[in-house]
Every structure is written in C-alpha cells, then in structure tokens.
Design a protein around this motif. Structure first.
Motif, PDB file in Angstrom:
ATOM      1  N   LEU A 146       0.977  -1.033  -0.007  1.00  0.00           N
ATOM      2  CA  LEU A 146       0.223  -0.024   0.040  1.00  0.00           C
ATOM      3  C   LEU A 146       0.830   1.440  -0.076  1.00  0.00           C
ATOM      4  O   LEU A 146       0.572   2.346  -0.782  1.00  0.00           O
ATOM      5  CB  LEU A 146      -1.084  -0.004   1.209  1.00  0.00           C
ATOM      6  CG  LEU A 146      -2.080  -0.873   1.022  1.00  0.00           C
ATOM      7  CD1 LEU A 146      -2.959  -1.003   2.350  1.00  0.00           C
ATOM      8  CD2 LEU A 146      -3.217  -0.723   0.069  1.00  0.00           C
ATOM      9  N   ALA A 147       1.916   1.239   0.535  1.00  0.00           N
ATOM     10  CA  ALA A 147       2.831   2.487   1.025  1.00  0.00           C
ATOM     11  C   ALA A 147       3.657   2.769  -0.487  1.00  0.00           C
ATOM     12  O   ALA A 147       3.848   3.682  -1.053  1.00  0.00           O
ATOM     13  CB  ALA A 147       3.758   2.381   2.302  1.00  0.00           C
ATOM     14  N   TYR A 148       4.188   1.670  -0.776  1.00  0.00           N
ATOM     15  CA  TYR A 148       5.336   1.802  -1.886  1.00  0.00           C
ATOM     16  C   TYR A 148       4.765   1.485  -3.284  1.00  0.00           C
ATOM     17  O   TYR A 148       5.225   2.297  -4.216  1.00  0.00           O
ATOM     18  CB  TYR A 148       6.575   0.707  -1.656  1.00  0.00           C
ATOM     19  CG  TYR A 148       7.432   1.172  -0.603  1.00  0.00           C
ATOM     20  CD1 TYR A 148       8.282   2.060  -0.608  1.00  0.00           C
ATOM     21  CD2 TYR A 148       7.255   0.496   0.676  1.00  0.00           C
ATOM     22  CE1 TYR A 148       9.207   2.446   0.417  1.00  0.00           C
ATOM     23  CE2 TYR A 148       7.943   1.186   1.830  1.00  0.00           C
ATOM     24  CZ  TYR A 148       8.963   2.083   1.641  1.00  0.00           C
ATOM     25  OH  TYR A 148       9.825   2.471   2.582  1.00  0.00           O
ATOM     26  N   TYR A 149       3.831   0.766  -3.502  1.00  0.00           N
ATOM     27  CA  TYR A 149       3.223   0.388  -4.844  1.00  0.00           C
ATOM     28  C   TYR A 149       1.877   1.320  -4.878  1.00  0.00           C
ATOM     29  O   TYR A 149       1.885   1.722  -6.061  1.00  0.00           O
ATOM     30  CB  TYR A 149       2.842  -0.941  -4.955  1.00  0.00           C
ATOM     31  CG  TYR A 149       4.023  -1.809  -5.167  1.00  0.00           C
ATOM     32  CD1 TYR A 149       4.931  -1.929  -6.030  1.00  0.00           C
ATOM     33  CD2 TYR A 149       4.365  -2.832  -3.861  1.00  0.00           C
ATOM     34  CE1 TYR A 149       6.084  -2.635  -6.151  1.00  0.00           C
ATOM     35  CE2 TYR A 149       5.384  -3.815  -4.189  1.00  0.00           C
ATOM     36  CZ  TYR A 149       6.428  -3.586  -5.204  1.00  0.00           C
ATOM     37  OH  TYR A 149       7.347  -4.122  -4.954  1.00  0.00           O
ATOM     38  N   ASP A 150       1.153   1.595  -4.022  1.00  0.00           N
ATOM     39  CA  ASP A 150      -0.016   2.587  -4.320  1.00  0.00           C
ATOM     40  C   ASP A 150       0.110   4.033  -3.775  1.00  0.00           C
ATOM     41  O   ASP A 150      -0.674   4.649  -3.914  1.00  0.00           O
ATOM     42  CB  ASP A 150      -1.276   1.706  -3.684  1.00  0.00           C
ATOM     43  CG  ASP A 150      -1.425   0.355  -4.008  1.00  0.00           C
ATOM     44  OD1 ASP A 150      -1.050   0.197  -5.262  1.00  0.00           O
ATOM     45  OD2 ASP A 150      -1.970  -0.464  -3.328  1.00  0.00           O
ATOM     46  N   GLY A 151       1.341   4.233  -3.201  1.00  0.00           N
ATOM     47  CA  GLY A 151       1.554   5.501  -2.696  1.00  0.00           C
ATOM     48  C   GLY A 151       0.723   6.303  -1.692  1.00  0.00           C
ATOM     49  O   GLY A 151       0.608   7.274  -1.219  1.00  0.00           O
ATOM     50  N   TYR A 152       0.267   5.419  -0.574  1.00  0.00           N
ATOM     51  CA  TYR A 152      -0.450   5.848   0.447  1.00  0.00           C
ATOM     52  C   TYR A 152       0.637   6.091   1.725  1.00  0.00           C
ATOM     53  O   TYR A 152       1.552   5.667   1.729  1.00  0.00           O
ATOM     54  CB  TYR A 152      -1.357   4.640   1.256  1.00  0.00           C
ATOM     55  CG  TYR A 152      -2.528   4.238   0.387  1.00  0.00           C
ATOM     56  CD1 TYR A 152      -3.605   5.297  -0.040  1.00  0.00           C
ATOM     57  CD2 TYR A 152      -2.674   3.049  -0.410  1.00  0.00           C
ATOM     58  CE1 TYR A 152      -4.661   4.979  -0.559  1.00  0.00           C
ATOM     59  CE2 TYR A 152      -3.816   2.920  -1.405  1.00  0.00           C
ATOM     60  CZ  TYR A 152      -4.886   3.991  -1.453  1.00  0.00           C
ATOM     61  OH  TYR A 152      -5.835   3.595  -2.296  1.00  0.00           O
ATOM     62  N   THR A 153      -0.056   7.064   2.465  1.00  0.00           N
ATOM     63  CA  THR A 153       0.762   7.583   3.785  1.00  0.00           C
ATOM     64  C   THR A 153       0.481   6.553   4.915  1.00  0.00           C
ATOM     65  O   THR A 153      -0.323   5.547   4.723  1.00  0.00           O
ATOM     66  CB  THR A 153       0.340   8.936   4.134  1.00  0.00           C
ATOM     67  OG1 THR A 153      -0.887   8.661   4.647  1.00  0.00           O
ATOM     68  CG2 THR A 153       0.426   9.986   3.166  1.00  0.00           C
ATOM     69  N   TYR A 154       1.346   6.607   5.922  1.00  0.00           N
ATOM     70  CA  TYR A 154       1.211   5.661   6.952  1.00  0.00           C
ATOM     71  C   TYR A 154      -0.160   5.779   7.584  1.00  0.00           C
ATOM     72  O   TYR A 154      -0.906   4.733   7.949  1.00  0.00           O
ATOM     73  CB  TYR A 154       2.172   5.942   8.142  1.00  0.00           C
ATOM     74  CG  TYR A 154       3.561   5.816   7.828  1.00  0.00           C
ATOM     75  CD1 TYR A 154       4.153   4.578   7.340  1.00  0.00           C
ATOM     76  CD2 TYR A 154       4.733   6.735   7.828  1.00  0.00           C
ATOM     77  CE1 TYR A 154       5.374   4.195   7.170  1.00  0.00           C
ATOM     78  CE2 TYR A 154       6.009   6.608   7.750  1.00  0.00           C
ATOM     79  CZ  TYR A 154       6.369   5.406   7.381  1.00  0.00           C
ATOM     80  OH  TYR A 154       7.672   4.936   7.192  1.00  0.00           O
ATOM     81  N   ARG A 155      -0.584   7.000   7.548  1.00  0.00           N
ATOM     82  CA  ARG A 155      -1.961   7.234   8.265  1.00  0.00           C
ATOM     83  C   ARG A 155      -2.813   6.499   7.456  1.00  0.00           C
ATOM     84  O   ARG A 155      -3.899   5.952   7.911  1.00  0.00           O
ATOM     85  CB  ARG A 155      -2.251   8.797   8.474  1.00  0.00           C
ATOM     86  CG  ARG A 155      -3.615   9.035   9.163  1.00  0.00           C
ATOM     87  CD  ARG A 155      -3.899  10.474   9.264  1.00  0.00           C
ATOM     88  NE  ARG A 155      -2.552  11.375   9.668  1.00  0.00           N
ATOM     89  CZ  ARG A 155      -2.427  11.301  11.021  1.00  0.00           C
ATOM     90  NH1 ARG A 155      -3.407  10.767  11.907  1.00  0.00           N
ATOM     91  NH2 ARG A 155      -1.231  11.968  11.408  1.00  0.00           N
TER      92      ARG A 155
END
Length: 187
Positions: A146-155
């Motif tokens: 989610l963070a690296y491939y989809d670009g989401y923040t930790y939150r």
C-alpha cells in the motif's frame, strides 16, 4: 654486459637482446620502430590501432629474440614479418567482430541487445522482489504494498487496514528489514 659498439648491426643487437640487454633493445627499437609502424599503418590504415600493434610487435621481438635464426633472413625482414602478421591478425579480429554483429543483427534487426539484457535483468529483479515479498507476513506485505506501490501514507495505510499508525510503521520497518535480508542473500 659490455658497452655497446656504435656500429653494431641489428643482428648483433638482437643477439644481445636475446641475453636480456635492455640497452641493445633500446638501440634496436630505435632502428626498427619506424619501419614496423610504417608496415602496420599500410595494413591497418588507422593510426591509433597501428601504434598499438607496432608496440605489440616490438614486445614480441623482445620476447622472441632468442628464436631468431640469421640463416633465414635479416633482423629487419624478421621484424617486418612479425609486424605484418600482427597487423593481419588485427584486421581479421576486427572483421570477425563486425561479422558477428552483422549476423546478430540479421537474427532480429529490430531488437537492441542492450535493451534485451536490461529487460531480462528487470524481470529477474521483479521476480526476486515478488519472492521476497511472499516471505513476509500478510500485514507486513500489505503495508509495504500500500505504501510503496499504491503511494499511501502511514496514516492512510493504517485507516485501510484498520490498525494504528504505530503498528503500520513497525510492520513496515520489520518487513523492510526482512526484504533487505532476503534480497541481500540473493545478490
């Protein structure tokens, strides 16, 4: 070694070179370098390559001085024969390389071989990353994806997975450490 006679013939100099006399080789070099380079330039027609082949020829003369037999000719002819042979070898080598490239281009003229190698390396790296991701726990893998491939923040990852941000950070840290370990072992 005794001092060199200023009137020493190339044959006498070569006999001294065969015994390891560097001063004799320097004198012989001065006598033969010009004619050797001239011979090589006539064959190769490329100054830079000719100078390289001429140096190789002089080195061969140094190494093979003991094999010279005066009954078969003079030193100059022997040296020029070596130079000619080395120049012809260079022409053949260059032609062979050119022929190989031409044949490879005919196999698939639209394919750039550097591009093929690069694509192969990228595919292998992707396969390695996929295999390394598979070694993670579901929560680690999903957080990293989610963070690296989809670009989401930790939150945002925390909200999507319904877990606290601190848990997202620790799972991602642990997952990245595991990935580094797994991928480092494959390198």
């Amino acid at each position: 070694m005794s001092t060199l006679d200023e009137t020493a013939t190339p044959e006498e100099l070569l006999a001294r070179v065969a015994l390891g006399d560097e001063a004799a080789f320097a004198r012989l070099y001065d006598e033969l370098a010009g004619p050797v380079l001239g011979m090589v330039v006539r064959v190769l027609r490329d100054r830079a390559q000719s100078e390289e082949v001429a140096q190789e020829t002089m080195l061969e003369i140094w190494r093979k001085a003991a094999t010279f037999t005066p009954e078969r000719g003079n030193v100059r002819s022997w040296a020029l024969t070596i130079a000619h042979r080395r120049a012809i070898d260079r022409v053949r080598s260059e032609q062979s390389g050119s022929d190989r490239e031409t044949r490879a281009g005919r196999l698939d003229p639209h394919r750039d071989f550097d591009e093929v190698a690069e694509q192969t390396m990228l595919r292998l790296e992707r396969d390695d990353v996929r295999a390394a991701l598979a070694s993670l726990t579901d929560l680690q893998r999903r957080s990293i994806e989610l963070a690296y491939y989809d670009g989401y923040t930790y939150r945002e990852v925390g909200a999507l997975l319904d877990i606290p941000v601190s848990t997202v950070k620790s799972r991602m840290r642990d997952g990245l450490i595991r990935l580094r370990h797994v991928l480092g072992a494959r390198a």
